[in-house]
Motif scaffolding. Sequence first.
Motif, short mmCIF file in Angstrom:
data_model
loop_
_atom_site.label_atom_id
_atom_site.label_comp_id
_atom_site.label_asym_id
_atom_site.label_seq_id
_atom_site.Cartn_x
_atom_site.Cartn_y
_atom_site.Cartn_z
N TYR A 467 57.08 33.24 -16.08
CA TYR A 467 57.28 32.75 -17.44
C TYR A 467 58.70 32.25 -17.66
O TYR A 467 59.16 32.16 -18.81
CB TYR A 467 56.99 33.88 -18.44
N LEU A 468 59.41 31.91 -16.59
CA LEU A 468 60.83 31.59 -16.68
C LEU A 468 61.11 30.45 -17.65
O LEU A 468 62.11 30.47 -18.38
CB LEU A 468 61.38 31.26 -15.29
N TYR A 469 60.25 29.43 -17.65
CA TYR A 469 60.51 28.26 -18.50
C TYR A 469 59.79 28.35 -19.85
O TYR A 469 59.77 27.38 -20.60
CB TYR A 469 60.09 26.99 -17.76
N HIS A 470 59.22 29.52 -20.12
CA HIS A 470 58.57 29.74 -21.42
C HIS A 470 59.25 30.86 -22.20
O HIS A 470 58.92 31.06 -23.37
CB HIS A 470 57.09 30.09 -21.23
N ILE A 471 60.15 31.56 -21.56
CA ILE A 471 60.80 32.70 -22.19
C ILE A 471 62.06 32.22 -22.91
O ILE A 471 62.74 31.29 -22.48
CB ILE A 471 61.13 33.77 -21.13
N SER A 472 62.38 32.85 -24.03
CA SER A 472 63.57 32.46 -24.79
C SER A 472 64.83 32.92 -24.07
O SER A 472 64.79 33.81 -23.20
CB SER A 472 63.52 33.07 -26.19
N SER A 473 65.95 32.33 -24.43
CA SER A 473 67.22 32.68 -23.79
C SER A 473 67.58 34.14 -24.03
O SER A 473 68.06 34.83 -23.12
CB SER A 473 68.34 31.77 -24.31
N GLU A 474 67.34 34.63 -25.23
CA GLU A 474 67.68 36.02 -25.54
C GLU A 474 66.80 36.99 -24.78
O GLU A 474 67.27 38.03 -24.29
CB GLU A 474 67.58 36.26 -27.04
N ASN A 475 65.50 36.68 -24.65
CA ASN A 475 64.63 37.55 -23.87
C ASN A 475 64.98 37.51 -22.39
O ASN A 475 64.87 38.53 -21.70
CB ASN A 475 63.16 37.15 -24.07
N LEU A 476 65.40 36.35 -21.90
CA LEU A 476 65.85 36.26 -20.51
C LEU A 476 67.09 37.13 -20.31
O LEU A 476 67.21 37.84 -19.30
CB LEU A 476 66.15 34.80 -20.14
N LEU A 477 68.02 37.08 -21.25
CA LEU A 477 69.21 37.92 -21.17
C LEU A 477 68.83 39.40 -21.19
O LEU A 477 69.38 40.20 -20.41
CB LEU A 477 70.15 37.59 -22.34
N ASN A 478 67.92 39.77 -22.07
CA ASN A 478 67.50 41.18 -22.14
C ASN A 478 66.87 41.63 -20.83
O ASN A 478 67.14 42.75 -20.35
CB ASN A 478 66.49 41.36 -23.28
N ALA A 479 66.03 40.78 -20.26
CA ALA A 479 65.37 41.14 -19.00
C ALA A 479 66.38 41.28 -17.87
O ALA A 479 66.36 42.26 -17.11
CB ALA A 479 64.31 40.09 -18.66
N VAL A 480 67.28 40.31 -17.73
CA VAL A 480 68.27 40.35 -16.65
C VAL A 480 69.20 41.54 -16.84
O VAL A 480 69.56 42.22 -15.85
CB VAL A 480 69.06 39.03 -16.60
N CYS A 481 69.60 41.83 -18.05
CA CYS A 481 70.47 42.96 -18.32
C CYS A 481 69.78 44.27 -17.93
O CYS A 481 70.41 45.17 -17.36
CB CYS A 481 70.87 42.98 -19.79
N SER A 482 68.48 44.39 -18.22
CA SER A 482 67.74 45.59 -17.82
C SER A 482 67.69 45.71 -16.30
O SER A 482 67.86 46.82 -15.76
CB SER A 482 66.32 45.53 -18.41
N PHE A 483 67.44 44.59 -15.61
CA PHE A 483 67.43 44.63 -14.14
C PHE A 483 68.78 45.08 -13.60
O PHE A 483 68.86 45.90 -12.68
CB PHE A 483 67.08 43.25 -13.58
N CYS A 484 69.86 44.55 -14.16
CA CYS A 484 71.20 44.90 -13.67
C CYS A 484 71.52 46.37 -13.91
O CYS A 484 72.14 47.02 -13.06
CB CYS A 484 72.25 44.01 -14.34
N MET A 485 71.11 46.89 -15.06
CA MET A 485 71.34 48.31 -15.32
C MET A 485 70.60 49.18 -14.31
O MET A 485 71.05 50.29 -13.97
CB MET A 485 70.91 48.67 -16.75
N MET A 486 69.48 48.69 -13.80
CA MET A 486 68.72 49.42 -12.78
C MET A 486 69.14 49.03 -11.37
O MET A 486 68.45 49.34 -10.40
CB MET A 486 67.21 49.18 -12.99
N ASN A 487 70.28 48.31 -11.26
CA ASN A 487 70.87 47.95 -9.96
C ASN A 487 69.93 47.05 -9.14
O ASN A 487 69.79 47.20 -7.92
CB ASN A 487 71.23 49.20 -9.15
N HIS A 488 69.29 46.11 -9.83
CA HIS A 488 68.41 45.15 -9.17
C HIS A 488 68.81 43.75 -9.65
O HIS A 488 69.01 43.54 -10.85
CB HIS A 488 66.95 45.43 -9.53
#
Length: 687
Positions: A467-488
Amino acid sequence: MNHRAGSFLWNLRQLHTLVTTIRTVRLYSLEFCRPNIVYSHWNPRNLLNNFDNGVQSSIRYLVQDSLIFKSGDDSFQIKGISTVTVPAVDRLLCLRRLSFDSKHSPVPDDDLKKMNEATYEDVLIKKPKPTPNKCRELSQECNSLVDVLDKYSEVPRYLSNNYLSAMWSIAKRMSEDQKRFEKQLMFSHPSFSQLCEQTMREAKVMPFNQLLFSLHAVVKLGIPQNTLLVQTLLRVVQERINECGEKCLSVLSAVLEAMEPCKNVDTLRIGLRILVDQQLWKIEHVFTLQVVMKCIGKDAPDILKRKLEMKALRDFGKFSTLNSQHMFEVLAAMNHHSVLLLNECSKMVIDNIHGCPLKVLINILQSCRELRYYNLYLFKGIADYVATTFDIWKLKHVISLLILFANLGFRHTGLMDLLKKKVIDEPDCLNIKNIVPILHVYSSLNHFYECQAQEFLKVMASAVTVYLYHISSENLLNAVCSFCMMNHFPLVLINQLLQKDIINELLLSADMKRNVGKLHILAACLKLDDNPFQNTKDLALPQLPSTPLYPNAKVAEVLSSLLGEKYFSENVQLPHKYHIDFEIRMDTKRNQVLPFSPVDLSTPATNIQRVAVLCVPKSNYCLDSAHPRGFLAMKMRHLKVMGFHVILVNNWEMEKLEKKDAVKFLKTQIYSSEAFPTGGVNLQSTH
């Protein structure tokens, strides 16, 4: 002959009264706006009022496609803007005066003629006979709101409240789209204006419970609150509020809860509070008590809230399971944190949880969050029940439950492992609506290190990529931030997020402050964690405002007593906006504390072990456990990368300890276990 003459003279006197009290009112076309009708001079001390005061400002009345005022000569002014001369209502309406317009009277002409011959006192004493089954008959005979109005236009056989209540009963059976369409037809029906007029004429003489049912139906049918019909009914209810019994209390409370604040609603709410205060101990039914409590509002006096709490505790033996489930929402609506009542209701909810709808459980958890009520027994019971019956629930409902648990800081490993297994086994269940919430739950509760963690993270990253090109910028930021907090660190997602236009969009967003905070977390993870982006240039981000520093006087006093003034540093700021409460420098074996001043420090940097002492509040842990939540776990990971040995000091536990015990506790935390058997080790303690 004498009777006719007497009637003529009476009518002449009434006409003279009307002529001497006329007023001019300016009318406007129908507009849905804030009400301009204000009733004044209501005395809450006796809860009764007179309608003689009239209305102030302009009055708006919804009928069909226009505003209509009826003048003394039975003519109507319709459409546009016009000035109409109308009589002021200067005394209580009665059936005799209604005889001037008997076309749509609720009674036949012969009966109306007899009633006109009755005295004023007779009208007040002899109320219309109740018609409890008329509403049901109408709702069963008709299939739409228009059908009811058609029956009313043929021969209006019943009081107006029966037609209104029947219309609301029918509307409850409809879908939202059908209800919206039917309401449009209702407003445009030619008999709707006549029904509204009849309702206002009958308001003062109909039984009080029927008056409340009429108001309830009118509000639920969506007739705007700023119309003359609604405001008139509110005003009459104010006048007759002393007629309110227990059943009427529940109906009135339900009506007020559904209405927006305005002058008449606020005044009536104050009157309801006074009435409840007077009749509280006479209320017999728990349902009535709960409806009243919910309507009282958050701004009710604390003494009234405590009285209602005492009444509920006294009647708790009458509570059903449904009453206990509903009490959480009631207390949240009152904003009253009653630990005794919540504890008792929690026990009853868990003891009867089997078969409880998930929607009810979600409402309970939402209320617990609003009330800041943390009951591990309740949370664990709900989570165990959902985990046991996991297969019967929809995924979106389980996710909603987990989001509430995350907001409450409660981590149920069994339920979270079940969801993780479902995601791994059935990746097709993921969609754009549930991916980001799942990542938020697992990252905020730091639940990712158990078995299958990497497989779970890879499945989630693949789902976001789809869903990369259908997701909003803020939701993409939230998702990436969650991945980084989990060291991924998923490459595709981070590359997309680091695009200049997306970063600019995030920095120009209405929620810019929150986005900047998450971007700082991303930058720290990309710099400190082991990932392919370590050579990425620094992100040009605005600086976050400095967070207030909370002094830890007791810990500082204990460290001073244990180590000495020159052997620790307080409130140390580190790169990436990290802050540590105290820093201590020791040898690599953590047997000896070294002087903190760099001038006196002769030991090479490679032989120094930096120790970070973090004073942690209870909210940084998962509920009733020593498991650190997401941000604290990430901070500890990054401090270790910076070369620190991390010591956590729980604020609430330190406050309970005597100074001697606190010194002993910190001594065991700071020094290595190998230091204690050695007799010659200098602990730098004054004790």
